[in-house]
Every structure is written in C-alpha cells, then in structure tokens.
Scaffold this motif. Structure first.
Motif, short mmCIF file in Angstrom:
data_model
loop_
_atom_site.label_atom_id
_atom_site.label_comp_id
_atom_site.label_asym_id
_atom_site.label_seq_id
_atom_site.Cartn_x
_atom_site.Cartn_y
_atom_site.Cartn_z
N ARG A 1 0.85 -1.20 0.00
CA ARG A 1 0.00 0.00 0.00
C ARG A 1 0.88 1.25 0.00
N LYS B 1 2.55 1.61 -3.37
CA LYS B 1 1.65 2.13 -4.40
C LYS B 1 1.54 3.65 -4.31
N LEU C 1 -0.76 0.04 -11.47
CA LEU C 1 -1.70 0.45 -10.43
C LEU C 1 -3.14 0.38 -10.94
N TRP C 2 -3.34 0.77 -12.18
CA TRP C 2 -4.66 0.68 -12.80
C TRP C 2 -5.11 -0.79 -12.88
N LEU D 1 -4.03 -3.30 -11.02
CA LEU D 1 -4.24 -3.82 -9.67
C LEU D 1 -5.61 -3.41 -9.13
N ARG D 2 -6.04 -2.21 -9.43
CA ARG D 2 -7.38 -1.77 -8.98
C ARG D 2 -8.47 -2.61 -9.63
N ARG D 3 -8.19 -3.16 -10.79
CA ARG D 3 -9.15 -4.02 -11.48
C ARG D 3 -8.90 -5.49 -11.19
N ARG D 4 -8.01 -5.75 -10.24
CA ARG D 4 -7.67 -7.11 -9.79
C ARG D 4 -7.11 -7.99 -10.91
#
Length: 139
Positions: free
Chosen positions: A3, A6, A64-65, A67-70
């Motif tokens: 975290r 990121k 990061l984009w 990762l936000r969408r798994r």
C-alpha cells in the motif's frame, strides 16, 4: 507494505513526468540545477534518462490501474516499474560518484529512486518463487 509502495509509485511516476516537463520547458532555476547543467554533454546525460523514467512511469501507472481491477498482470508490471525506477536511481548515483559530486540536492532524490522500490521488489519476487501451496517448483 505494498500500500505504501503504491502511494510512493504514484508520486514518483507523476514526478518523473513533471521533472521532464519542467526540464523541457527550461523552468529549473540555475541555483537548483546540478553541476555543469548548462554543459551540452551534461544536458544529454540528463535527457538520456527520459526513456527509462517515462517507461517506469508508464508501467507503474498502468500496473496500479490493473491492480485496482484485480488483474493478475498488475503485480508483474509493478515489478517491472520498480526495477526500472531503482535502475534509474542507481545509474544517477553511480554517475555522481564517478564525478565526485556529492550534492545532497541530487543525491537524496536519486537515493530515494534507488531505495524505495527495494522492499517491494523483494516481496514481489519472493511471491513469484514460492506458490501459495508452499512447494517450491522444480526447474
């Protein structure tokens, strides 16, 4: 830990873009510039970092984009970005060491680029070697 990494990546990746924008527009005050900043050879050296830094930014922000969408590709791309960022910092520190120039104004940001990615690089590579089953794959 990831975290914090990121958050640092967002600041760093946007910072890379901002630095080259400010540099390209000639907005760095001479008193903030590195030694021999006006020397064409030094300017070329500085601009030689454009591609590695922008690639680190692009891969970092994309990771990061993802990762936000798994997306499973997010961590792999994050690792690529962090390695490029650390390499950029290492290259600059090596250069300033060879020149014998120890200005904190340039050492501190480049040590940051070198060091902040290392814990996450270690964590991400350790995850890749040992599957969740706990068994180490054979070569």
């Amino acid at each position: 830990m990831l975290r914090a990494t990121k958050a640092l990546m967002v600041l760093t990746d946007l910072g890379f873009v901002a630095y080259f924008t400010v540099t390209g527009l000639g907005l760095i005050p001479p008193e903030w510039a590195f030694a021999d900043y006006a020397d064409p050879l030094m300017a070329d050296w500085n601009w030689s970092f454009l591609w590695i830094d922008l690639l680190a930014s692009a891969t970092g922000l994309t990771s990061l984009w993802l990762l936000r969408r798994r997306s499973p590709a997010g961590e792999t791309l994050m690792l690529v970005s962090l390695v490029l960022t650390a390499a950029s910092g290492l290259m600059a520190i090596a250069f300033w060491t060879l020149r014998g120039d120890f200005s904190p104004a340039w050492w501190i940001p480049n040590l940051y680029l070198l060091l902040f990615p290392l814990p996450a690089i270690a964590a991400l590579t350790a995850r890749g070697r040992i599957p969740r089953s706990g068994r180490i794959p054979s070569p």
